[in-house]
Write a protein that holds these residues in place. Structure first.
Motif, PDB file in Angstrom:
ATOM      1  N   THR A  65       0.784  -1.393   0.101  1.00  0.00           N
ATOM      2  CA  THR A  65      -0.024  -0.165   0.087  1.00  0.00           C
ATOM      3  C   THR A  65       1.431   1.436  -0.131  1.00  0.00           C
ATOM      4  O   THR A  65       0.285   2.402   0.236  1.00  0.00           O
ATOM      5  N   VAL A  66       2.208   1.227   0.335  1.00  0.00           N
ATOM      6  CA  VAL A  66       3.612   2.707   0.752  1.00  0.00           C
ATOM      7  C   VAL A  66       2.813   3.660  -1.031  1.00  0.00           C
ATOM      8  O   VAL A  66       3.135   4.591  -0.737  1.00  0.00           O
ATOM      9  N   GLU A  67       2.622   2.701  -2.467  1.00  0.00           N
ATOM     10  CA  GLU A  67       2.937   3.591  -3.065  1.00  0.00           C
ATOM     11  C   GLU A  67       0.901   4.295  -3.883  1.00  0.00           C
ATOM     12  O   GLU A  67       1.624   5.284  -4.671  1.00  0.00           O
ATOM     13  N   LYS A  68       0.590   3.604  -2.869  1.00  0.00           N
ATOM     14  CA  LYS A  68      -1.382   4.010  -3.077  1.00  0.00           C
ATOM     15  C   LYS A  68      -1.668   4.676  -2.594  1.00  0.00           C
ATOM     16  O   LYS A  68      -2.598   5.168  -2.119  1.00  0.00           O
ATOM     17  N   VAL A  69      -1.253   5.100  -0.854  1.00  0.00           N
ATOM     18  CA  VAL A  69      -1.361   6.365  -0.572  1.00  0.00           C
ATOM     19  C   VAL A  69      -1.117   7.405   0.255  1.00  0.00           C
ATOM     20  O   VAL A  69       0.320   7.065   0.644  1.00  0.00           O
ATOM     21  N   PRO A  70      -1.353   8.467  -0.962  1.00  0.00           N
ATOM     22  CA  PRO A  70       0.262   9.441  -0.256  1.00  0.00           C
ATOM     23  C   PRO A  70      -0.203  10.292   1.037  1.00  0.00           C
ATOM     24  O   PRO A  70      -0.746   9.457   1.831  1.00  0.00           O
ATOM     25  N   ASP A  71       0.900  10.889   0.973  1.00  0.00           N
ATOM     26  CA  ASP A  71       1.126  11.672   2.785  1.00  0.00           C
ATOM     27  C   ASP A  71      -0.419  12.425   3.202  1.00  0.00           C
ATOM     28  O   ASP A  71      -0.013  12.670   4.198  1.00  0.00           O
ATOM     29  N   SER A  72      -0.789  13.069   1.956  1.00  0.00           N
ATOM     30  CA  SER A  72      -1.425  13.904   2.153  1.00  0.00           C
ATOM     31  C   SER A  72      -2.387  13.013   2.958  1.00  0.00           C
ATOM     32  O   SER A  72      -3.322  13.442   4.254  1.00  0.00           O
ATOM     33  N   HIS A  73      -3.330  11.676   2.908  1.00  0.00           N
ATOM     34  CA  HIS A  73      -3.939  11.204   3.540  1.00  0.00           C
ATOM     35  C   HIS A  73      -3.654  10.906   5.007  1.00  0.00           C
ATOM     36  O   HIS A  73      -4.327  10.766   6.020  1.00  0.00           O
ATOM     37  N   ILE A  74      -2.495  10.456   5.121  1.00  0.00           N
ATOM     38  CA  ILE A  74      -1.696  10.253   6.380  1.00  0.00           C
ATOM     39  C   ILE A  74      -2.226  11.384   6.875  1.00  0.00           C
ATOM     40  O   ILE A  74      -2.387  11.790   8.495  1.00  0.00           O
ATOM     41  N   GLN A  75      -1.984  13.419   6.846  1.00  0.00           N
ATOM     42  CA  GLN A  75      -1.652  13.825   7.303  1.00  0.00           C
ATOM     43  C   GLN A  75      -3.181  14.569   8.257  1.00  0.00           C
ATOM     44  O   GLN A  75      -3.938  15.159   8.950  1.00  0.00           O
ATOM     45  N   ASP A  76      -4.027  14.189   7.167  1.00  0.00           N
ATOM     46  CA  ASP A  76      -6.143  13.625   7.411  1.00  0.00           C
ATOM     47  C   ASP A  76      -5.744  13.363   8.488  1.00  0.00           C
ATOM     48  O   ASP A  76      -7.173  13.260   9.057  1.00  0.00           O
ATOM     49  N   ILE A  77      -5.681  11.624   8.552  1.00  0.00           N
ATOM     50  CA  ILE A  77      -5.982  11.002  10.124  1.00  0.00           C
ATOM     51  C   ILE A  77      -5.291  11.673  10.975  1.00  0.00           C
ATOM     52  O   ILE A  77      -5.782  11.344  11.978  1.00  0.00           O
ATOM     53  N   LEU A  78      -4.044  12.029  10.816  1.00  0.00           N
ATOM     54  CA  LEU A  78      -3.638  12.648  11.854  1.00  0.00           C
ATOM     55  C   LEU A  78      -3.905  13.368  12.452  1.00  0.00           C
ATOM     56  O   LEU A  78      -4.114  14.415  13.724  1.00  0.00           O
ATOM     57  N   LYS A  79      -4.801  14.778  11.394  1.00  0.00           N
ATOM     58  CA  LYS A  79      -5.299  15.857  11.804  1.00  0.00           C
ATOM     59  C   LYS A  79      -6.572  15.144  13.217  1.00  0.00           C
ATOM     60  O   LYS A  79      -7.200  16.273  14.051  1.00  0.00           O
ATOM     61  N   ASN A  80      -6.925  14.706  12.314  1.00  0.00           N
ATOM     62  CA  ASN A  80      -8.421  13.777  13.071  1.00  0.00           C
ATOM     63  C   ASN A  80      -7.937  13.620  14.350  1.00  0.00           C
ATOM     64  O   ASN A  80      -9.224  13.046  15.233  1.00  0.00           O
ATOM     65  N   ASN A  81      -7.080  13.027  14.673  1.00  0.00           N
ATOM     66  CA  ASN A  81      -6.238  12.221  15.733  1.00  0.00           C
ATOM     67  C   ASN A  81      -5.560  12.705  16.428  1.00  0.00           C
ATOM     68  O   ASN A  81      -4.562  12.477  16.349  1.00  0.00           O
ATOM     69  N   PRO A  82      -5.692  13.995  17.288  1.00  0.00           N
ATOM     70  CA  PRO A  82      -4.361  14.417  17.895  1.00  0.00           C
ATOM     71  C   PRO A  82      -3.883  13.879  18.382  1.00  0.00           C
ATOM     72  O   PRO A  82      -2.475  14.328  18.987  1.00  0.00           O
ATOM     73  N   ASP A  83      -4.281  12.688  19.445  1.00  0.00           N
ATOM     74  CA  ASP A  83      -3.655  11.915  20.413  1.00  0.00           C
ATOM     75  C   ASP A  83      -3.096  10.538  19.190  1.00  0.00           C
ATOM     76  O   ASP A  83      -2.645   9.865  20.532  1.00  0.00           O
ATOM     77  N   GLY A  84      -3.379  10.268  18.307  1.00  0.00           N
ATOM     78  CA  GLY A  84      -2.931   9.426  17.373  1.00  0.00           C
ATOM     79  C   GLY A  84      -1.855   8.924  17.239  1.00  0.00           C
ATOM     80  O   GLY A  84      -1.114   9.925  17.526  1.00  0.00           O
ATOM     81  N   GLU A  85      -1.108   7.732  17.217  1.00  0.00           N
ATOM     82  CA  GLU A  85       0.269   7.191  16.330  1.00  0.00           C
ATOM     83  C   GLU A  85       0.029   6.054  16.068  1.00  0.00           C
ATOM     84  O   GLU A  85      -0.917   5.269  16.176  1.00  0.00           O
ATOM     85  N   ASN A  86       1.554   5.133  16.223  1.00  0.00           N
ATOM     86  CA  ASN A  86       0.817   3.738  15.305  1.00  0.00           C
ATOM     87  C   ASN A  86       0.615   3.652  14.451  1.00  0.00           C
ATOM     88  O   ASN A  86      -0.820   2.757  14.602  1.00  0.00           O
ATOM     89  N   ILE A  87       0.582   4.231  13.171  1.00  0.00           N
ATOM     90  CA  ILE A  87      -0.968   3.907  12.078  1.00  0.00           C
ATOM     91  C   ILE A  87      -0.403   2.937  11.248  1.00  0.00           C
ATOM     92  O   ILE A  87       1.497   2.826  10.975  1.00  0.00           O
ATOM     93  N   ARG A  88      -1.084   1.594  11.045  1.00  0.00           N
ATOM     94  CA  ARG A  88      -0.633   0.665  10.167  1.00  0.00           C
ATOM     95  C   ARG A  88      -1.988   0.919   8.472  1.00  0.00           C
ATOM     96  O   ARG A  88      -3.583   0.564   8.676  1.00  0.00           O
ATOM     97  N   ILE A  89      -1.295   0.992   7.830  1.00  0.00           N
ATOM     98  CA  ILE A  89      -2.551   0.586   6.560  1.00  0.00           C
ATOM     99  C   ILE A  89      -2.160  -0.594   6.226  1.00  0.00           C
ATOM    100  O   ILE A  89      -1.742  -1.207   5.625  1.00  0.00           O
ATOM    101  N   LEU A  90      -3.358  -1.208   5.770  1.00  0.00           N
ATOM    102  CA  LEU A  90      -3.827  -2.675   5.554  1.00  0.00           C
ATOM    103  C   LEU A  90      -4.085  -3.123   4.310  1.00  0.00           C
ATOM    104  O   LEU A  90      -3.832  -3.703   3.891  1.00  0.00           O
TER     105      LEU A  90
END
Length: 239
Positions: A65-90
């Motif tokens: 999935t590394v080539e399929k998910v842009p970093d901007s989508h990760i930033q969206d997840i982090l923005k919506n989860n200010p206490d979130g860490e250790n993300i796994r794209i399944l």
């Protein structure tokens, strides 16, 4: 006069070299502040990504999935989860293009145009859906299938939109028997959420026609799935 011209040119060259060095350094710093070097082990790629609030978060990409998910989508997840860490794209899954065609159940009028489909918003986030969760140190096996899906939709005159083609339904499932694991006991987070983000296109369809000699114009809205991204994220849940 010639000597002054030579000195001026040499100074310009020196200034350009200094500016080029500064620019290169700034670009390097910018890249480092956004995403550190990635590592790949046993088919899993891991990145360190810096959130806009300064957090450095580990993101692990599974199943290519590394080539399929842009970093901007990760930033969206982090923005919506200010206490979130250790993300796994399944997993990332895609809708089948133009899989659905609206077909007639009555006789067709005389049309002067085909159905005209215009996409206004491409690959917009439709929803970020909760699937399940595990507590810190917990491991459990799903006792049933958990499924989320997104279907195509359209409105407007049923006759006028005959022939409209839309992307097919997409779905993501956590199957019965799947093992889910929570954050390790050493983690500062006490819950791991399993979620799925669905994306879609939205726009309008149009058609011009003649019914009983009278010209008509019809239009309506549509939405169609494009893809999903499933992931897990460790969070701090208040008890």
């Amino acid at each position: 006069m010639k000597e002054n011209t030579t000195k001026f040119t040499w100074c310009n060259l020196k200034i350009r070299k200094v500016l080029s060095a500064i620019t290169a350094t700034a670009i390097a710093v910018s890249l480092v502040s956004t995403c550190f070097a990635s590592t790949t082990t046993m088919g899993e790629t891991t990145k360190k990504i810096t959130a806009k609030d300064g957090r450095v978060v580990t993101v692990t990409y599974l199943n290519g999935t590394v080539e399929k998910v842009p970093d901007s989508h990760i930033q969206d997840i982090l923005k919506n989860n200010p206490d979130g860490e250790n993300i796994r794209i399944l997993e990332v899954g895609y809708a089948k293009p133009n899989a659905i065609t609206i077909t007639p159940n009555v006789g067709l009028p005389t049309w002067t145009s085909p159905v005209i489909k215009t996409v206004f918003t491409e690959d917009e986030l439709e929803s970020d859906r909760f699937m399940d969760s595990c507590a810190k140190g917990e491991e459990k096996t799903e006792s049933r299938d958990i499924t989320a899906k997104l279907c195509p939709a359209s409105d407007g005159n049923a006759l006028a939109k005959i022939g409209l083609k839309l992307n097919g339904e997409i779905s993501y499932s956590i199957k019965k028997g799947t093992k889910l694991v929570g954050p390790p006991e050493s983690s500062t987070r006490n819950s791991r959420e399993y979620r799925c983000k669905f994306y879609r296109n939205t726009g309008i369809w149009e058609r011009f026609g003649i019914i009983s000699g009278i010209p008509y114009y019809f239009w309506g809205n549509f939405s169609e799935p494009t893809y999903f991204e499933s992931y897990s994220i460790d969070k701090l849940i208040s008890r």
